[in-house]
Design a protein around this motif. Structure first.
Motif, PDB file in Angstrom:
ATOM      1  N   ASP A 239       0.827  -1.220   0.000  1.00 35.90           N
ATOM      2  CA  ASP A 239       0.000   0.000   0.000  1.00 35.90           C
ATOM      3  C   ASP A 239       0.856   1.263   0.000  1.00 35.90           C
ATOM      4  O   ASP A 239       0.501   2.264  -0.620  1.00 35.90           O
ATOM      5  N   ARG A 240       1.998   1.189   0.701  1.00 35.43           N
ATOM      6  CA  ARG A 240       2.893   2.366   0.692  1.00 35.43           C
ATOM      7  C   ARG A 240       3.418   2.614  -0.722  1.00 35.43           C
ATOM      8  O   ARG A 240       3.522   3.750  -1.185  1.00 35.43           O
ATOM      9  N   VAL A 241       3.738   1.526  -1.406  1.00 36.96           N
ATOM     10  CA  VAL A 241       4.253   1.662  -2.773  1.00 36.96           C
ATOM     11  C   VAL A 241       3.163   2.219  -3.701  1.00 36.96           C
ATOM     12  O   VAL A 241       3.408   3.143  -4.484  1.00 36.96           O
ATOM     13  N   PHE A 242       1.944   1.681  -3.573  1.00 38.65           N
ATOM     14  CA  PHE A 242       0.851   2.160  -4.439  1.00 38.65           C
ATOM     15  C   PHE A 242       0.595   3.651  -4.196  1.00 38.65           C
ATOM     16  O   PHE A 242       0.361   4.407  -5.134  1.00 38.65           O
ATOM     17  N   ALA A 243       0.666   4.052  -2.907  1.00 36.80           N
ATOM     18  CA  ALA A 243       0.413   5.461  -2.572  1.00 36.80           C
ATOM     19  C   ALA A 243       1.478   6.367  -3.194  1.00 36.80           C
ATOM     20  O   ALA A 243       1.166   7.439  -3.725  1.00 36.80           O
ATOM     21  N   LEU A 244       2.733   5.898  -3.161  1.00 38.41           N
ATOM     22  CA  LEU A 244       3.819   6.701  -3.745  1.00 38.41           C
ATOM     23  C   LEU A 244       3.639   6.848  -5.255  1.00 38.41           C
ATOM     24  O   LEU A 244       3.827   7.936  -5.813  1.00 38.41           O
TER      25      LEU A 244
END
Ligand code: C2E
Ligand code: CA
Ligand code: CA
Length: 389
Positions: A239-244
Motif C-alpha cells: 500500500d505504501r508503494v501504491f500510494a507513492l
C-alpha cells in the motif's frame, strides 16, 4: 558497527615496488591492493573505492597524468600520493596539476625513497575518524545525507538495437567526515540493525520523485529499487508503494523491485502475498544476483517474478572463461523457459555484450554502457548515448 575505510591502491608497473608499498601500507593499517596495468587500474578503482592511491608517473604507455584526470573525473575523494623516479621539479608539477583538477594530494616521493618517510606519509593518509554506522546512520537518513546514483538499464532488441529503458537506483552516503561511501560499506550494518527499513523508504521516495521529474521533462524511464527481505515481510508495504506511485502519477510498470535470490529463499507467506499484490498491480519484480543464492526451481516457478538478473560475477568473467559463459547460458535459458525477461548486469566489454545479445538476453547493464551516475546527469546521458559497436 564501526568501520574505518582505509583502502589503499598502488599503481606501479613494477611488481616489486607494488609489493613493497603494499607491505608498508598493511603494516600501518590499510587494506592494500596493487595493479600493474591501466586496464586493471580502471577496473579495481571502480570496485575497491580506495581512500588512498599511490601512483607512479612512469608507466608503460602512459605518464600517469591521464590517471590523475580519470580519478578527478570520477569525483573520487581519495588522497593521492605520487611515487616516481622522475626529478623533483616534475614531481612537484604533477602534484600541482593534481591539485588544480581538484584532487586531494597527499604529496609526492622520489624513488628511491626512505621507507620511514613513506610510512609517515601513509600514516597521514589514514582516515582520521572511523564511521560509527549504527550511531550515525539514523541521522544520515533524517538529514538526507544519503543520495542516489542511477545506473542506466538497456533493452537489447532482437534486431540488434539498444535503447535505455530505465535506471537502477543505487544508494551512496555523503559522509561529512569521510566523503562519499558505497553501499557495501553500510548496507550490511543497516540490514542487521533494522535501519534498512527507513533507508529503503527514503530510497523509494527519492527515486520516484526523480522519475516523476524526468517524466515532466519528457523522459519516461523506469526505476529499479533494491528491496531487502525484511521489507517484503511487512504487510503494509504494497500500500505504501501504491500510494507513492499515485502521488507522483506514475504507472506501476515504471517501478521494478529487485530482491536478491538469497532473500527470495527466505520468503514468508506475507512476502508471497505482498509479491503477488505488487505484481497484480503491474509492478515489475526482479530476482537479483541470480546464480549465487541456491534457490530451487520450484521456488522460482512459484514466485510471481518477471525478470531474472544474472549475477555480475558470472557476466564479468564471460570474456575469458568458458565455464562462466556456460553458467550464463544456462541461466538465460532457464529464465526464458520460465517466461521471464533476462537481464545481465556487469557487462564490461563488447565481446560479452554481443555474446549476451546472441543468447537472447533482453536487458543489459554494466560499465560498458554506463557506470552509475548522479540523477542530474541522466538527461544529458540519454541525449549523448551511442550504442557500443
Ligand atoms: P546490486 O544490486 O547487484 O547493484 C549492482 C552493483 O554492481 C552496483 O554496485 C553497480 O555499481 C555495480 N556494477 C554495475 N555494473 C557493473 C560492471 O559492469 N562491473 C562491475 N564490476 N560492477 C558493476 P554498488 O552501487 O556499489 O552497489 C552494491 C550493492 O549494494 C548493490 O548490488 C545492492 O545489493 C546494494 N545496494 C545499493 N543500493 C541499495 C539500496 O538502495 N538498498 C539496498 N537494500 N541495497 C542497495
Ligand atoms: Ca540490484
Ligand atoms: Ca545484482
Amino acid at each position: 558497527m564501526t568501520v574505518t575505510v582505509n583502502n589503499l591502491l598502488v599503481f606501479d608497473d613494477d611488481p616489486s615496488m607494488c609489493a613493497l608499498v603494499e607491505d608498508i601500507a598493511s603494516s600501518v593499517g590499510y587494506k592494500a591492493r596493487s595493479v600493474n596495468t591501466s586496464d586493471e587500474f580502471f577496473q579495481v578503482f571502480g570496485d575497491f573505492h580506495p581512500s588512498v592511491i599511490v601512483l607512479d608517473l612512469n608507466l608503460k604507455g602512459s605518464d600517469g597524468i591521464d590517471h590523475l584526470r580519470f580519478i578527478a573525473e570520477n569525483n573520487s575523494t581519495a588522497k593521492i600520493l605520487i611515487v616516481s623516479g622522475v626529478d623533483q621539479r616534475t614531481l612537484s608539477s604533477a602534484e600541482r596539476l593534481g591539485r588544480s583538477v581538484g584532487l586531494d594530494m597527499l604529496g609526492s616521493l622520489k624513488k628511491p625513497f626512505d621507507i620511514n618517510v613513506l610510512e609517515d606519509m601513509l600514516q597521514g593518509g589514514l582516515a582520521p575518524d572511523a564511521m560509527d554506522i549504527d550511531a550515525e546512520l539514523p541521522g544520515a537518513i533524517e538529514s538526507e545525507q544519503l543520495l542516489l546514483h542511477y545506473q542506466p538499464k538497456f533493452t537489447m532488441d532482437a534486431d540488434g538495437g539498444v535503447r535505455m529503458h530505465g535506471v537502477e537506483a543505487l544508494v551512496r552516503w555523503q559522509h561529512p567526515r569521510t566523503g562519499l561511501r558505497f553501499p557495501d560499506e553500510f548496507i550490511p550494518a543497516a540490514e542487521k540493525s533494522g535501519l534498512i527499513l527507513p533507508l529503503t523508504d527514503l530510497v523509494l521516495r527519492q527515486a520516484m520523485e526523480r522519475v516523476a521529474t524526468w517524466s515532466a521533462n519528457g523522459l519516461d524511464l523506469s526505476v529499479g529499487i533494491n528491496i531487502p527481505a525484511r521489507m517484503m515481510n511487512d504487510a503494509r508495504f504494497p500500500d505504501r508503494v501504491f500510494a507513492l506511485l499515485a502521488r507522483h502519477e506514475l504507472a506501476p510498470d515504471r517501478l521494478t523491485l529487485e530482491i536478491t535470490e538469497r532473500d527470495v529463499m527466505t520468503n514468508t507467506e506475507t512476502a508471497m502475498a505482498n509479491l503477488t499484490r505488487l505484481r497484480i498491480k503491474g509492478i515489475e519484480l526482479s530476482v537479483d544476483d541470480f546464480g549465487t543464492g541456491y534457490s530451487s526451481l520450484v521456488q522460482l516457478y512459484r514466485m510471481p517474478f518477471n525478470e531474472l538478473k544474472i549475477d555480475k560475477s558470472f557476466v564479468i568473467d564471460c570474456e575469458g572463461n568458458e565455464e562462466a559463459r556456460s553458467i550464463v547460458e544456462i541461466i538465460a535459458t532457464l529464465g526464458h523457459k520460465l517466461g521471464m525477461i533476462v537481464c545481465a548486469e556487469g557487462v564490461e566489454n563488447l565481446a560479452t555484450f554481443q555474446f549476451l545479445r546472441d543468447l537472447g538476453c533482453q536487458r543489459a547493464q554494466g560499465y560498458l554502457l554506463s557506470r552509475p551516475i548522479p540523477g542530474e546527469d541522466i538527461e544529458g546521458f540519454t541525449r549523448e548515448f551511442k550504442p557500443p559497436s
